[in-house]
Design an enzyme around this catalytic site. Structure first.
Site, PDB file in Angstrom:
ATOM      1  CG  ASP A  31     -16.196   6.090  -1.298  1.00  0.00           C
ATOM      2  OD1 ASP A  31     -15.089   6.457  -0.895  1.00  0.00           O
ATOM      3  OD2 ASP A  31     -16.845   5.148  -0.762  1.00  0.00           O
ATOM      4  CG  ASN A  88      -9.310  10.315   5.793  1.00  0.00           C
ATOM      5  OD1 ASN A  88      -9.436  11.401   6.363  1.00  0.00           O
ATOM      6  ND2 ASN A  88     -10.344   9.672   5.260  1.00  0.00           N
ATOM      7  CD  GLN A  95      -3.990   5.962   4.221  1.00  0.00           C
ATOM      8  OE1 GLN A  95      -3.254   6.565   4.996  1.00  0.00           O
ATOM      9  NE2 GLN A  95      -3.610   5.615   3.005  1.00  0.00           N
ATOM     10  CG  HIS A 101      -7.944   7.671  -1.266  1.00  0.00           C
ATOM     11  ND1 HIS A 101      -7.099   6.704  -0.742  1.00  0.00           N
ATOM     12  CD2 HIS A 101      -8.896   7.876  -0.324  1.00  0.00           C
ATOM     13  CE1 HIS A 101      -7.523   6.340   0.447  1.00  0.00           C
ATOM     14  NE2 HIS A 101      -8.613   7.045   0.742  1.00  0.00           N
ATOM     15  CG  LEU A 102      -7.172  14.856  -3.175  1.00  0.00           C
ATOM     16  CD1 LEU A 102      -7.375  15.975  -4.196  1.00  0.00           C
ATOM     17  CD2 LEU A 102      -7.208  15.421  -1.760  1.00  0.00           C
TER      18      LEU A 102
HETATM   19  P1  5GP Z   1     -10.031   6.068   3.383  1.00  0.00           P
HETATM   20  O1  5GP Z   1     -10.834   5.421   4.489  1.00  0.00           O
HETATM   21  O2  5GP Z   1      -8.775   5.287   3.110  1.00  0.00           O
HETATM   22  O3  5GP Z   1      -9.818   7.527   3.529  1.00  0.00           O
HETATM   23  O4  5GP Z   1     -10.952   5.951   2.084  1.00  0.00           O
HETATM   24  C1  5GP Z   1     -11.125   4.769   1.383  1.00  0.00           C
HETATM   25  C2  5GP Z   1     -12.421   4.872   0.633  1.00  0.00           C
HETATM   26  O5  5GP Z   1     -12.464   3.826  -0.323  1.00  0.00           O
HETATM   27  C3  5GP Z   1     -13.665   4.724   1.512  1.00  0.00           C
HETATM   28  O6  5GP Z   1     -14.460   5.896   1.427  1.00  0.00           O
HETATM   29  C4  5GP Z   1     -14.362   3.504   0.934  1.00  0.00           C
HETATM   30  O7  5GP Z   1     -15.768   3.617   0.925  1.00  0.00           O
HETATM   31  C5  5GP Z   1     -13.790   3.414  -0.461  1.00  0.00           C
HETATM   32  N1  5GP Z   1     -13.773   2.067  -0.988  1.00  0.00           N
HETATM   33  C6  5GP Z   1     -13.387   0.939  -0.349  1.00  0.00           C
HETATM   34  N2  5GP Z   1     -13.513  -0.126  -1.160  1.00  0.00           N
HETATM   35  C7  5GP Z   1     -13.979   0.349  -2.340  1.00  0.00           C
HETATM   36  C8  5GP Z   1     -14.311  -0.267  -3.586  1.00  0.00           C
HETATM   37  O8  5GP Z   1     -14.197  -1.488  -3.768  1.00  0.00           O
HETATM   38  N3  5GP Z   1     -14.765   0.532  -4.577  1.00  0.00           N
HETATM   39  C9  5GP Z   1     -14.904   1.882  -4.418  1.00  0.00           C
HETATM   40  N4  5GP Z   1     -15.372   2.572  -5.463  1.00  0.00           N
HETATM   41  N5  5GP Z   1     -14.598   2.511  -3.266  1.00  0.00           N
HETATM   42  C10 5GP Z   1     -14.139   1.744  -2.246  1.00  0.00           C
END
Ligand code: 5GP
Ligand code: ZN
Length: 115
Positions: A31, A88, A95, A101-102
């Site tokens: 992440d 999420n 989300q 994603h996990l």
């Molecule tokens: P969500 O909020 O949808 O559960 O998780 C999305 C995750 O993607 C977040 O933890 C965020 O830090 C990660 N994320 C967002 N943009 C990028 C990116 O460009 N590269 C990586 N490796 N992670 C990302």
């Protein structure tokens, strides 16, 4: 693939994440904004926007995501100390990327209940 999806761009190679695992169906990478010493995202290569969009036909894929997360946890040294797998779904869960994603989180004590 969804043209405007960040994680699909990682699958295609248009954006190169810090990969920790890849096979024909699954990609895992660090992440960008880690919330724990170990914070890896495990994703299917196929675009699925939310957990709500999964169907019975995805049962094997969903199981595979968890089994790969388990292997990564062992490889990164948190299997015995403990870790959390989180997915999420939609606004109340926070989300922010619309490709399932996990989250694999470990390497420190994690609070429960989550915020
Ligand atoms: P969500 O909020 O949808 O559960 O998780 C999305 C995750 O993607 C977040 O933890 C965020 O830090 C990660 N994320 C967002 N943009 C990028 C990116 O460009 N590269 C990586 N490796 N992670 C990302
Ligand atoms: Zn996608």
């Amino acid at each position: 693939m969804a043209a405007d999806c960040l994680f699909c761009k990682m699958v295609s190679g248009a954006i190169q994440p810090n990969k920790v695992y890849e096979d024909n169906d699954v990609l895992a990478f660090r992440d960008i904004n880690p919330q724990a010493p170990v914070h890896v995202l495990v994703i299917p290569k196929r675009h699925i926007a939310t957990v709500n969009d999964l169907t019975d036909a995805d049962a094997a894929l969903v199981g595979k995501l968890t089994l790969i997360a388990k292997k990564i946890a062992a490889e990164l040294g948190v299997a015995d100390s403990g870790y959390r797998l989180v997915s999420n779904c939609n606004a109340d869960a926070g989300q922010s990327v619309w490709h399932i994603h996990l989250h694999l989180l470990g390497g420190r004590g994690l609070q429960w209940p989550p915020g």
